[in-house]
Design an enzyme around this catalytic site. Structure first.
Site, mmCIF file in Angstrom:
data_model
loop_
_atom_site.group_PDB
_atom_site.id
_atom_site.type_symbol
_atom_site.label_atom_id
_atom_site.label_comp_id
_atom_site.label_asym_id
_atom_site.label_seq_id
_atom_site.Cartn_x
_atom_site.Cartn_y
_atom_site.Cartn_z
ATOM 1 N N HIS A 21 1.161 -1.352 0.054
ATOM 2 C CA HIS A 21 0.077 0.162 -0.156
ATOM 3 C C HIS A 21 0.596 1.508 -0.142
ATOM 4 O O HIS A 21 0.863 2.561 -0.280
ATOM 5 C CB HIS A 21 -1.057 -0.279 1.275
ATOM 6 N N ASP A 113 -5.670 6.211 1.746
ATOM 7 C CA ASP A 113 -6.225 5.018 1.579
ATOM 8 C C ASP A 113 -7.238 4.710 1.906
ATOM 9 O O ASP A 113 -6.994 4.738 3.807
ATOM 10 C CB ASP A 113 -4.983 4.067 2.202
#
Ligand code: UDP
Length: 455
Positions: A21, A113
């Site tokens: 990520h 995110d």
């Protein structure tokens, strides 16, 4: 190209604290910085303990997730980590925003995110604009969205699933959290809650590119104003427009570069199989043995990444016998390896980063998905982009040595392999085109920068 007046605009990025990520969001930050924005990426103290404070003009700042010494592995369960991360993390993130306000360079926008939803609330407390940044493929997000909104009921009934913008899917193509409904309660919440604030954010960004997921992007864009900004691969491997951008720059694992690059340099073009299952997936001992024996009997050279935590599962035969044609490393610079001319194919778990890296570098894949979004990525690798083959499992869910050997032969030696190589090259060209001057992702990035400047 640098935008006029951009230096005064300060953006804060906050990825979910895992390698897969961090890489895409950090990479996106570098692109924004190259266009003149001031960019800070905040991640956990545990992750930056190795002393990163700047990566290619992106300032890196630490915040606490409540596990400063041990990170996520120190939590008793994923649920417990998520709970503490929210409580401690939101205060720590708020403190960073506050500190920055008093420094005279306040943040204007938070890019976060959506695998973590609470940063949205923190940003709103301080009046920041918000962008959510999806790090998985649009196809996977479309499935999660469909489940969230009741367009796909769970447990999913087979034998196949038909949804707008997607090919007909068999159940084993679905993300594992959906396919094995109820199997990962903590994770299913994460992927479904991704959409919690999407209606309220100012920008919706996604790490993919228009041509790659054409139809499903069209469908999702009717629902949310999704803008493609990928593939987020360091510039040297694609458009080469960002100076000194050779690596992601924030790695959580150590590697010894000299051994494997020297080893690769000695191999002929297209002769090596690269094998990696990413930063999280763990295989069982039996599966490790089957891979090892399949690789050895394929009689090709192979470079296999086995993380330190997985090393004890390697078959003793592989550890004790001096490998004639194989090299096992604990970690590597995957991009450098995929870009090496010696590499002929990639046995991959199909994490989204590994998939887009392989596509961007034109490397054919042998898809061996493990869990989460990887099944769906494998489906696209084989049936939509036609850049690879997928292994078959036996009744115990194991990929046997013979199957590994046959897939390797198919890619490295067969006619289908030749066709796949040609397709892989075509996708490499299209990936570069998307991020290059005039490309679809580049256009979206420039529009994002321009609108931050006007805001
Ligand atoms: N990676 C790497 N070296 C390795 C293995 C992986 O640099 O030896 C990087 C890879 O380039 C990718 C990331 O780690 O950017 C893994 O992300 P992915 O989405 O493929 O899988 P995950 O680790 O999230 O399962």
């Amino acid at each position: 190209m640098k935008e006029e007046g951009a230096e005064g605009t300060h953006v804060l990025a906050f990825p979910f604290p895992a390698q897969g990520h961090i890489n895409p969001l950090l990479q996106f930050c570098k692109t924004l910085a190259s266009k003149g924005l001031k960019v800070t990426l905040a991640t956990t103290f545990f992750i930056i303990k190795s002393g990163h404070n700047e990566v290619n003009n992106v300032r890196v700042e630490g915040i606490s997730d409540g596990f400063d010494e041990g990170g996520i592995d120190a939590a008793k369960s994923p649920e417990m980590y998520a709970e503490r991360f929210q409580v401690v993390g939101s205060e720590s993130l708020a403190a960073l925003i506050e500190k920055q306000e008093s420094s005279g360079y306040p943040f204007k926008c938070l890019i976060y995110d959506p695998a973590i939803t609470w940063p949205f609330e923190v940003a709103k407390r301080f009046g920041l604009s918000t962008a959510c940044f999806f790090t998985q493929s649009c196809a996977n997000d479309a499935i999660y969205y469909s489940v969230k909104k009741g367009l796909l009921s769970t447990p999913v009934q087979g034998p196949t699933v038909s949804l707008p913008g997607l090919p007909i899917l068999e159940l084993h193509d679905l993300p594992s959290f959906i396919y094995y409904w109820g199997s990962y309660p903590a994770f299913i919440d994460i992927v479904l809650n991704q959409f919690d604030n999407v209606e309220n954010v100012d920008y919706v960004l996604i790490n993919t590119f228009d041509k790659l997921e054409d139809e499903v992007l069209k469908w999702m864009s009717n629902i949310y104003p999704m803008k493609t900004i990928g593939p987020t691969v360091p510039s040297i491997y694609l458009d080469k427009r960002v100076e000194d951008d050779k690596d992601y720059g924030l790695r959580l694992f150590e590697s010894r570069k000299e051994t494997y690059m020297d080893w690769l340099n000695m191999r002929e073009a297209g002769s090596v199989i690269y094998v990696s299952f990413g930063s999280i997936s763990g295989l069982g001992e039996e599966q490790m043995e089957e891979i090892a024996l399949g690789l050895v009997s394929s009689n090709h050279y192979f470079l296999w990444v086995v993380r330190k935590s997985e090393e004890n599962k390697l078959p003793t035969s592989l550890v004790e016998d001096k490998l004639e044609k194989g090299l096992v490393v604990a970690w590597c610079s995957q991009l450098e390896v995929l870009a090496h001319k010696a590499v002929g194919c990639f046995i991959t778990h199909c994490g989204w980063n590994s998939t887009t890296e392989s596509l961007s570098l034109g490397v054919p894949m042998i898809a061996m998905p493990q869990w989460t979004d990887q099944n769906m990525n494998a489906k696209f690798v084989v049936d939509v982009w036609e850049v690879g083959v997928r292994v078959k499992l036996d009744e115990k869910g194991i990929v046997r040595r013979k199957e590994i050997e046959e897939c390797v032969k198919e890619i490295m030696e067969g006619d289908r392999g030749e066709k796949i190589k040609r397709n892989a090259f075509r996708w490499k060209v299209l990936a570069k085109e998307a991020v290059d001057e005039g490309g679809s992702s580049n256009k979206n990035i420039e529009e994002f920068v321009a609108s931050l400047l006007c805001a």
